[in-house]
Design a protein around this motif. Structure first.
Motif, mmCIF file in Angstrom:
data_model
loop_
_atom_site.group_PDB
_atom_site.id
_atom_site.type_symbol
_atom_site.label_atom_id
_atom_site.label_comp_id
_atom_site.label_asym_id
_atom_site.label_seq_id
_atom_site.Cartn_x
_atom_site.Cartn_y
_atom_site.Cartn_z
ATOM 1 N N ASP A 69 0.813 -1.212 0.000
ATOM 2 C CA ASP A 69 0.000 0.000 0.000
ATOM 3 C C ASP A 69 0.850 1.269 0.000
ATOM 4 O OD1 ASP A 69 -2.302 -1.533 0.113
ATOM 5 O OD2 ASP A 69 -2.320 -1.583 2.299
ATOM 6 N N GLY A 70 2.167 1.126 -0.039
ATOM 7 C CA GLY A 70 3.054 2.272 0.093
ATOM 8 C C GLY A 70 3.117 3.161 -1.137
ATOM 9 N N PHE A 71 3.040 4.466 -0.906
ATOM 10 C CA PHE A 71 3.205 5.469 -1.960
ATOM 11 C C PHE A 71 3.943 6.661 -1.356
ATOM 12 C CE2 PHE A 71 -0.585 3.157 -3.242
ATOM 13 C CZ PHE A 71 -0.382 2.964 -4.605
ATOM 14 N N VAL A 72 4.623 7.422 -2.191
ATOM 15 C CA VAL A 72 5.232 8.681 -1.763
ATOM 16 C C VAL A 72 4.549 9.790 -2.546
ATOM 17 C CG1 VAL A 72 7.333 10.071 -1.644
ATOM 18 C CG2 VAL A 72 7.443 7.616 -1.180
ATOM 19 N N VAL A 73 3.826 10.667 -1.836
ATOM 20 C CA VAL A 73 3.006 11.692 -2.484
ATOM 21 C C VAL A 73 3.807 12.557 -3.442
ATOM 22 C CG1 VAL A 73 1.618 13.765 -2.067
ATOM 23 C CG2 VAL A 73 1.323 11.748 -0.620
ATOM 24 N N TYR A 74 5.024 12.912 -3.042
ATOM 25 C CA TYR A 74 5.833 13.771 -3.901
ATOM 26 C C TYR A 74 6.098 13.123 -5.259
ATOM 27 C CZ TYR A 74 7.035 17.851 -1.106
ATOM 28 O OH TYR A 74 6.989 19.056 -0.433
ATOM 29 N N GLY A 75 6.206 11.807 -5.287
ATOM 30 C CA GLY A 75 6.384 11.120 -6.559
ATOM 31 C C GLY A 75 5.204 11.361 -7.473
ATOM 32 N N GLY A 76 3.999 11.344 -6.881
ATOM 33 C CA GLY A 76 2.796 11.603 -7.657
ATOM 34 C C GLY A 76 2.734 13.028 -8.168
ATOM 35 N N ILE A 77 3.100 13.988 -7.304
ATOM 36 C CA ILE A 77 3.067 15.393 -7.705
ATOM 37 C C ILE A 77 4.064 15.665 -8.826
ATOM 38 C CG2 ILE A 77 3.510 17.759 -6.939
ATOM 39 C CD1 ILE A 77 2.542 16.910 -4.161
ATOM 40 N N ILE A 78 5.300 15.206 -8.623
ATOM 41 C CA ILE A 78 6.348 15.454 -9.614
ATOM 42 C C ILE A 78 6.056 14.723 -10.916
ATOM 43 C CG2 ILE A 78 8.799 15.153 -10.142
ATOM 44 C CD1 ILE A 78 9.297 15.387 -7.091
ATOM 45 N N TYR A 100 1.104 27.044 -4.873
ATOM 46 C CA TYR A 100 0.833 25.698 -4.351
ATOM 47 C C TYR A 100 2.138 25.014 -3.966
ATOM 48 C CZ TYR A 100 0.153 20.674 -4.378
ATOM 49 O OH TYR A 100 0.193 19.352 -4.037
ATOM 50 N N LEU A 101 3.123 25.054 -4.855
ATOM 51 C CA LEU A 101 4.403 24.402 -4.587
ATOM 52 C C LEU A 101 5.060 24.989 -3.342
ATOM 53 C CD1 LEU A 101 5.915 24.150 -8.190
ATOM 54 C CD2 LEU A 101 4.656 22.406 -6.924
ATOM 55 N N ILE A 102 4.998 26.300 -3.210
ATOM 56 C CA ILE A 102 5.613 26.964 -2.066
ATOM 57 C C ILE A 102 4.908 26.582 -0.768
ATOM 58 C CG2 ILE A 102 6.006 29.213 -0.979
ATOM 59 C CD1 ILE A 102 6.366 30.335 -3.869
ATOM 60 N N ILE A 159 13.071 16.509 -0.303
ATOM 61 C CA ILE A 159 12.456 16.843 -1.590
ATOM 62 C C ILE A 159 11.789 18.215 -1.516
ATOM 63 C CG2 ILE A 159 10.684 16.175 -3.262
ATOM 64 C CD1 ILE A 159 11.195 13.266 -2.475
ATOM 65 N N SER A 160 11.231 18.554 -0.345
ATOM 66 C CA SER A 160 10.538 19.833 -0.176
ATOM 67 C C SER A 160 11.440 21.019 -0.468
ATOM 68 C CB SER A 160 9.993 19.952 1.253
ATOM 69 O OG SER A 160 8.921 19.063 1.469
ATOM 70 N N ILE A 161 12.725 20.875 -0.183
ATOM 71 C CA ILE A 161 13.667 21.969 -0.452
ATOM 72 C C ILE A 161 13.647 22.326 -1.937
ATOM 73 C CG2 ILE A 161 16.098 22.640 -0.455
ATOM 74 C CD1 ILE A 161 16.481 20.792 1.977
ATOM 75 N N PHE A 162 13.679 21.317 -2.781
ATOM 76 C CA PHE A 162 13.721 21.538 -4.229
ATOM 77 C C PHE A 162 12.359 21.976 -4.770
ATOM 78 C CE2 PHE A 162 17.011 18.482 -3.121
ATOM 79 C CZ PHE A 162 18.135 19.089 -3.669
ATOM 80 N N ILE A 163 11.286 21.454 -4.176
ATOM 81 C CA ILE A 163 9.947 21.886 -4.584
ATOM 82 C C ILE A 163 9.754 23.353 -4.232
ATOM 83 C CG2 ILE A 163 7.472 21.558 -4.229
ATOM 84 C CD1 ILE A 163 8.786 19.317 -5.793
ATOM 85 N N LEU A 164 10.214 23.753 -3.044
ATOM 86 C CA LEU A 164 10.118 25.156 -2.621
ATOM 87 C C LEU A 164 10.891 26.065 -3.570
ATOM 88 C CD1 LEU A 164 9.350 27.375 -0.584
ATOM 89 C CD2 LEU A 164 11.382 26.735 0.742
ATOM 90 N N ILE A 212 9.476 29.762 -10.339
ATOM 91 C CA ILE A 212 8.324 29.934 -11.236
ATOM 92 C C ILE A 212 7.554 31.200 -10.881
ATOM 93 C CG2 ILE A 212 6.104 28.968 -11.952
ATOM 94 C CD1 ILE A 212 7.302 26.193 -11.568
ATOM 95 N N TYR A 213 7.362 31.435 -9.587
ATOM 96 C CA TYR A 213 6.584 32.596 -9.141
ATOM 97 C C TYR A 213 7.236 33.898 -9.604
ATOM 98 C CZ TYR A 213 3.955 35.740 -6.139
ATOM 99 O OH TYR A 213 3.160 36.752 -5.677
ATOM 100 N N PHE A 214 8.535 34.051 -9.374
ATOM 101 C CA PHE A 214 9.194 35.304 -9.723
ATOM 102 C C PHE A 214 9.478 35.402 -11.219
ATOM 103 C CE2 PHE A 214 10.021 35.283 -5.152
ATOM 104 C CZ PHE A 214 9.640 36.594 -4.847
ATOM 105 N N ARG A 215 9.627 34.267 -11.874
ATOM 106 C CA ARG A 215 9.775 34.282 -13.335
ATOM 107 C C ARG A 215 8.496 34.796 -13.964
ATOM 108 N NH1 ARG A 215 8.090 30.755 -17.372
ATOM 109 N NH2 ARG A 215 9.326 30.775 -19.281
ATOM 110 N N SER A 216 7.369 34.374 -13.432
ATOM 111 C CA SER A 216 6.097 34.758 -14.022
ATOM 112 C C SER A 216 5.796 36.242 -13.821
ATOM 113 C CB SER A 216 4.949 33.932 -13.423
ATOM 114 O OG SER A 216 4.783 34.197 -12.038
ATOM 115 N N ARG A 217 6.466 36.880 -12.854
ATOM 116 C CA ARG A 217 6.248 38.316 -12.620
ATOM 117 C C ARG A 217 6.766 39.146 -13.779
ATOM 118 N NH1 ARG A 217 8.250 40.378 -6.910
ATOM 119 N NH2 ARG A 217 7.400 42.278 -7.857
#
Length: 251
Positions: free
Chosen positions: A83-92, A197-199, A228-233, A239-244
């Protein structure tokens, strides 16, 4: 806690699966509503949802096997069938596959990125309720009044008061979804809503990891998810500042 919701003959409806299903339907409904508001083709959202769900589950399992590589090497079929999953794998994985689909269909990826990820937060909110019903992703022992005691869980320690990290995660996801949908009502450069969302998710996930007590793998002093959160952040910030500087990020 109450994972077996209903049994009819040989068929048993489990709380975890039920919450996942409800989450997907709720996320799709919210996403379609936002797509119409943003004048984005909602029909493509069905395709992206299918890709995100199927691809996300597959990639979440792949990352789980990577984290549990010792178990995978010893018993690959058992690890794959667990039943094991890693949520970040799904997001990425889900995001990358949706990006490839958008490129193939010549769609603006970031327009759908801003619609899909707030919807994902809704699905995650229901999913964490499913975790609570099943007893997985449990928290540390506590003497505080917020403690929850499981009695028939196959995952969490039974008859011990635990921090209900699943419910805190669920509440955080629903709050995040509300913030993102309110934010998305106004006009922003493409990519900023998804970046938020990512942040927010990476920060929230890093905090909740402190209170969890199930084994999740570790890299140094950090859990795998915190690492993994470090890289997602960082990705979210870029992306946020690029989009500005760009009113519309190309697909």
């Amino acid at each position: 806690m109450y994972n077996e919701i209903l049994t009819i003959g040989p068929v048993t409806i489990h709380g975890y699966g039920l919450m996942i299903a409800i989450g997907i339907v709720a996320a799709l409904a919210a996403g379609i509503r936002l797509a119409k508001r943003k004048d984005v083709d909602p029909d493509e959202l069905y395709n992206l949802t299918f890709i995100a769900v199927i691809g996300g589950f597959m990639c979440a399992k792949v990352l789980y096997c990577i984290v549990e590589w010792k178990s995978f090497i010893d018993e690959p079929l058992k690890t794959l069938g667990s039943d094991g999953f890693v949520v970040y794998g799904g997001i990425i994985g889900g995001t990358l596959l949706c990006g490839l689909y958008c490129r193939f269909k010549k769609l603006s990826f970031f327009k759908y990125f801003d619609i899909v990820l707030p919807s994902v937060a809704i699905a995650q909110g229901f999913g964490r309720i499913g975790c609570f019903l099943a007893g997985c992703c449990y928290g540390r022992e506590t003497d505080s009044f917020v403690g929850i005691t499981f009695h028939n869980s196959s995952y969490a320690p039974n008859n011990v008061s635990l921090i209900p990290t699943q419910l805190f995660s669920s509440a955080g996801c629903f709050l995040m979804a509300a913030i993102l949908f309110i934010y998305a009502r106004k006009e922003h450069a493409d990519g900023r809503t998804g970046a938020l969302y990512l942040i927010m998710y990476s920060i929230g996930r890093s905090i909740i990891e402190i209170f969890r007590n199930d084994f999740r793998g570790e890299i140094g002093i950090l859990s795998t998810s915190q690492f993994i959160s470090i890289f997602i952040l960082l990705t979210g910030i870029v992306i946020y500042f690029r989009s500005r500087t760009s009113p519309s990020c190309p697909g």
